[in-house]
Design an enzyme around this catalytic site. Structure first.
Site, PDB file in Angstrom:
ATOM      1  N   TYR A 194      -5.753  11.030   4.694  1.00 39.09           N
ATOM      2  CA  TYR A 194      -4.604  11.139   4.320  1.00 39.09           C
ATOM      3  C   TYR A 194      -4.622  12.100   3.160  1.00 39.09           C
ATOM      4  CZ  TYR A 194      -3.677   8.028   8.171  1.00 39.09           C
ATOM      5  OH  TYR A 194      -3.397   7.422   9.366  1.00 39.09           O
TER       6      TYR A 194
ATOM      7  N   ARG B  76      -7.891   2.204  -2.504  1.00 43.13           N
ATOM      8  CA  ARG B  76      -8.587   2.356  -1.117  1.00 43.13           C
ATOM      9  C   ARG B  76      -9.255   3.736  -0.940  1.00 43.13           C
ATOM     10  NH1 ARG B  76      -7.309   0.332   5.028  1.00 43.13           N
ATOM     11  NH2 ARG B  76      -8.952  -1.129   5.372  1.00 43.13           N
TER      12      ARG B  76
ATOM     13  N   GLY C 186      -8.693  -7.641   9.246  1.00 43.51           N
ATOM     14  CA  GLY C 186      -7.536  -6.911  10.046  1.00 43.51           C
ATOM     15  C   GLY C 186      -7.245  -7.507  11.164  1.00 43.51           C
ATOM     16  N   ARG C 187      -7.778  -6.836  12.358  1.00 40.35           N
ATOM     17  CA  ARG C 187      -7.218  -7.047  13.683  1.00 40.35           C
ATOM     18  C   ARG C 187      -7.299  -8.868  14.141  1.00 40.35           C
ATOM     19  NH1 ARG C 187     -11.240  -4.755  17.436  1.00 40.35           N
ATOM     20  NH2 ARG C 187     -12.738  -4.830  15.562  1.00 40.35           N
TER      21      ARG C 187
ATOM     22  N   GLN D 149       0.785  -1.133   0.027  1.00 42.38           N
ATOM     23  CA  GLN D 149      -0.132  -0.190  -0.127  1.00 42.38           C
ATOM     24  C   GLN D 149       0.904   1.252  -0.097  1.00 42.38           C
ATOM     25  OE1 GLN D 149      -2.289   1.737   3.341  1.00 42.38           O
ATOM     26  NE2 GLN D 149      -4.050   0.869   2.500  1.00 42.38           N
TER      27      GLN D 149
END
Length: 370
Positions: free
Chosen positions: A178, A226, A337-338, A106
């Site tokens: 971002y 994304r 993810g987690r 990424q």
């Protein structure tokens, strides 16, 4: 190997968006900050290899910063430029491929999310389309057109380096407040030139990046993009208030060369707009006709915001709803993810119906590369 009937949809091969995968499970990008001086070491390579060994179809790495002095917000975030860092990433790719996996970096610029206090020896100021932080503070001067063009080329160079290093795809990080997302959001983009204006006008920076990346990697290398509606300072904000606006937003990105969209949400089961059960990935697939990745608290009983609460974690919550949506084609791929951060064997355990062996997520897991 026999696949659990319950999870069979997750383990069907995927072919689309110039990408072929053995199954539908994607490791979601998660910032880990275990790369001192920006160089990923053997521990990082081992971290990703373990997920590949245990059946993850595609690994998307943590955010890696492009070659710009103000790209990073954290000194431990890996670089995607420089001989030493790129050699480290080449080692990661070799390890993942040896384990039978596929991997995409990424590529990222944090924009005005950069905090000067994290870089006491640097004089690089945060940058953004209008120099505004996510809270509206003026932290720098607006980017010039010349600076913008330099940033576009830095993304393109990172993508070219990804292809040269043997990666299987590249993901452009355009989410979560971002740099690219700061161009999308009217709160942080007050420009009146060709990089500002209405929702479509504010996609121009991203469009130029996607086009430059496509030119750099050629016609057959998969590009994942994304994006998110939510921002860290406002989980309820929406770039697009309805499907019509979402279609207008996505169309130029799709036309520029995106192969697969990664629609970031906090809870995958939540409808994106009134009047439909479709989540953001579902709407994205429907409106663009391109494959979409869903993400957001998959397999856990709490959303990712609990990461920041003392004593909180996440227990396994079942994936029946996820499987139902996947089976009916609402989305194509599922980013975890987690659950994968904590348990490298999550995919294999789901595949083999070893649910009782799944490890619950704990906040302390963020402090290690298990």
């Amino acid at each position: 190997m026999t696949v659990s009937n319950t999870a069979a949809a997750l383990f069907k091969p995927f072919e689309g968006g110039r990408l072929k995968l053995e199954n539908r499970i994607v490791m979601a990008p998660m910032t880990r900050s275990f790369s001192p001086t920006g160089v990923p070491g053997p521990d990082v390579a081992g971290y990703y290899r373990r997920r590949a060994e245990n059946g993850v179809g595609l690994i998307i790495t943590e955010g890696t910063v492009i070659n710009h002095p103000a790209a990073a917000a954290d000194s431990g975030v890996p670089h995607f430029y420089g001989e030493e860092a790129l050699a480290g990433w080449a080692r990661v790719v070799r390890e993942v491929h040896e384990a039978g996996g596929k991997i995409a970096p990424q590529i990222w610029h944090t924009g005005t999310a950069r905090e000067r206090k994290n870089f006491p020896d640097s004089n690089a100021d945060p940058i953004g389309p209008s120099g505004l932080s996510l809270t509206g503070e003026q932290v720098s001067e607006p980017l010039t057109v010349e600076e913008i063009r330099g940033l576009v080329q830095a993304y393109a160079q990172a993508a070219a380096d990804a292809k040269s290093a043997g990666f299987d795809a590249v993901e452009i990080h355009g989410a979560h407040g971002y740099l690219i997302d700061q161009f999308f959001w009217d709160f942080t983009n007050k420009r009146t030139d060709e990089y500002g204006g209405d929702l479509v006008g504010r996609t121009r920076f991203a469009v130029e990046i996607i086009e430059a990346v496509r030119a750099a990697v050629g016609p057959d290398f998969p590009i994942i993009f994304r994006f998110s509606q939510w921002k860290p300072v406002d989980y309820g904000v929406k770039l697009a208030a309805n499907p019509e606006e979402l279609e207008r937003f996505l169309a130029p990105l799709s036309a520029a060369g995106v192969d697969i969209f990664h629609a970031s949400t906090r809870r995958f089961w939540e409808p994106e707009f009134e009047g439909s059960d479709l989540n953001l990935a579902g709407w994205t697939q429907k409106l663009t006709g391109k494959p979409a990745i869903t993400v957001g608290s998959i397999g856990l009983d709490s959303d990712f915001t609990s990461l920041f609460e003392e004593g909180k974690g996440g227990q396994y919550a079942g994936i029946d709803n996820l499987i139902e949506r996947l089976e009916r084609g609402e989305f194509d791929l599922v980013a975890v993810g987690r659950a994968l951060l904590t348990d490298p064997a999550w995919a294999a355990k789901i595949r083999d119906n070893r649910i009782e062996e799944l490890q619950p997520f704990k906040r302390e897991d963020l402090a290690t590369l298990s």
